[in-house]
Design a protein around this motif. Structure first.
Motif, mmCIF file in Angstrom:
data_model
loop_
_atom_site.group_PDB
_atom_site.id
_atom_site.type_symbol
_atom_site.label_atom_id
_atom_site.label_comp_id
_atom_site.label_asym_id
_atom_site.label_seq_id
_atom_site.Cartn_x
_atom_site.Cartn_y
_atom_site.Cartn_z
ATOM 1 N N UNK A 1 140.836 99.625 62.920
ATOM 2 C CA UNK A 1 140.073 98.457 62.468
ATOM 3 C C UNK A 1 140.555 97.987 61.107
ATOM 4 N N UNK A 2 140.850 98.931 60.214
ATOM 5 C CA UNK A 2 141.320 98.570 58.880
ATOM 6 C C UNK A 2 142.622 97.793 58.943
ATOM 7 N N UNK A 3 143.565 98.248 59.749
ATOM 8 C CA UNK A 3 144.843 97.539 59.843
ATOM 9 C C UNK A 3 144.672 96.158 60.464
ATOM 10 N N UNK A 4 143.745 96.048 61.417
ATOM 11 C CA UNK A 4 143.498 94.746 62.039
ATOM 12 C C UNK A 4 142.931 93.760 61.025
ATOM 13 N N UNK A 5 141.995 94.219 60.209
ATOM 14 C CA UNK A 5 141.384 93.344 59.201
ATOM 15 C C UNK A 5 142.385 92.975 58.113
ATOM 16 N N UNK A 6 143.215 93.925 57.713
ATOM 17 C CA UNK A 6 144.241 93.626 56.714
ATOM 18 C C UNK A 6 145.202 92.552 57.225
ATOM 19 N N UNK A 7 145.590 92.683 58.473
ATOM 20 C CA UNK A 7 146.542 91.737 59.054
ATOM 21 C C UNK A 7 145.966 90.340 59.189
ATOM 22 N N UNK A 8 144.646 90.239 59.213
ATOM 23 C CA UNK A 8 143.998 88.941 59.422
ATOM 24 C C UNK A 8 143.440 88.333 58.138
ATOM 25 N N UNK A 9 143.636 89.007 57.004
ATOM 26 C CA UNK A 9 143.047 88.523 55.743
ATOM 27 C C UNK A 9 144.118 87.945 54.825
ATOM 28 N N UNK A 10 144.000 86.671 54.456
ATOM 29 C CA UNK A 10 144.987 86.033 53.573
ATOM 30 C C UNK A 10 144.942 86.548 52.140
#
Length: 255
Positions: free
Chosen positions: A19-28
């Motif tokens: 989940x952390x990597x997914x959120x990082x990848x989607x946050x500008x």
């Protein structure tokens, strides 16, 4: 737009949750504490992301970055060292975000002390040796500890102690703890655990300060104190005991 408080674990890029990597990848936008994490963690961020190292920022600076992102409609990944539930200062940050009407959520992470136990190959709760783990910190140039939360009070229980933000006072703390645990009580210190610069020190309350000072450790370290670190002769857990198995086989069960 949402501010995502994300547990960065001990700072290793491959110990982030999915989940952390997914959120990082989607946050500008990504705010991170450079003192505590491997730069490889930031490789999970999207190309062109606005990266802010917060080690030189105060709470007002950090909040301003979040509010600016809110105005732009951009999600923020706010990386916290370890797990956000302990010593992450999210209480202060979320209070300000609530006042400004900015939505936020929390993603847990692997705590540095659990990563330390894994690297040591030790369980911190051993039957009839220690069944509690106390997470606490030292107080120096920081907010005062609440009444009753003294190091001596925790040590008197015989629990396994995990000390954060205490590495610069290790000699003083070792002397104070020796009165309760004894000088030969085992101690472990983990600096940047699970990162390329990792240093693991094993010793006792009598010699750990010398080791820490020899390595000139001043930050990003966890101290673990307690007899569970050396326990060899201990009873087996009741959960897996032969007595429990015999009762189950006889149909009597255990209540």
């Amino acid at each position: 737009m949402t501010v995502h408080f994300i547990g960065a674990g001990p700072g290793a890029a491959d110990l982030l949750t999915v989940r952390a990597t997914r959120l990082l990848a989607a946050s500008p936008v990504c705010l991170y504490a450079g003192t505590y994490l491997d730069a490889a963690v930031l490789e999970h961020c999207p190309e062109g992301a606005h990266l802010v190292d917060t080690q030189g920022c105060d709470l007002t600076d950090i909040t301003a970055e979040m509010l600016a992102a809110h105005e732009r409609g951009e999600d923020v990944a706010r990386l916290c060292s370890g797990d956000p539930s302990v010593y992450s200062a999210i209480a202060e940050q979320t209070r300000r975000l609530d006042a400004a009407g900015v939505p936020w959520d929390i993603t847990p992470g692997i705590a540095a002390w659990t990563a330390t136990a894994a690297r040591l190959g030790r369980e911190l709760t051993v039957p009839e040796v220690a069944q509690s783990v106390v997470l606490t910190r030292a107080q120096r140039d920081s907010t005062a500890m609440p009444t009753g939360e003294s190091l001596e009070a925790f040590a008197a229980t015989g629990s396994t102690l995990v000390l954060h933000l205490a590495i610069r006072r290790v000699r003083e703390l070792a002397e104070r703890l020796s009165a309760h645990y004894g000088e030969d009580c085992p101690v472990a210190v983990a600096y940047r655990v699970e990162q390329p610069e990792e240093i693991l020190l094993r010793g006792t309350l009598a010699d750990i300060a010398d080791q820490v000072e020899a390595h000139d450790l001043r930050q990003a370290a966890v101290i673990v104190v307690g007899w569970a670190l050396r326990a060899e002769d201990f009873v087996e857990s009741h959960l897996y005991s032969s007595r429990r198995a015999r009762a189950a086989d006889s149909g009597g069960g255990l209540r």
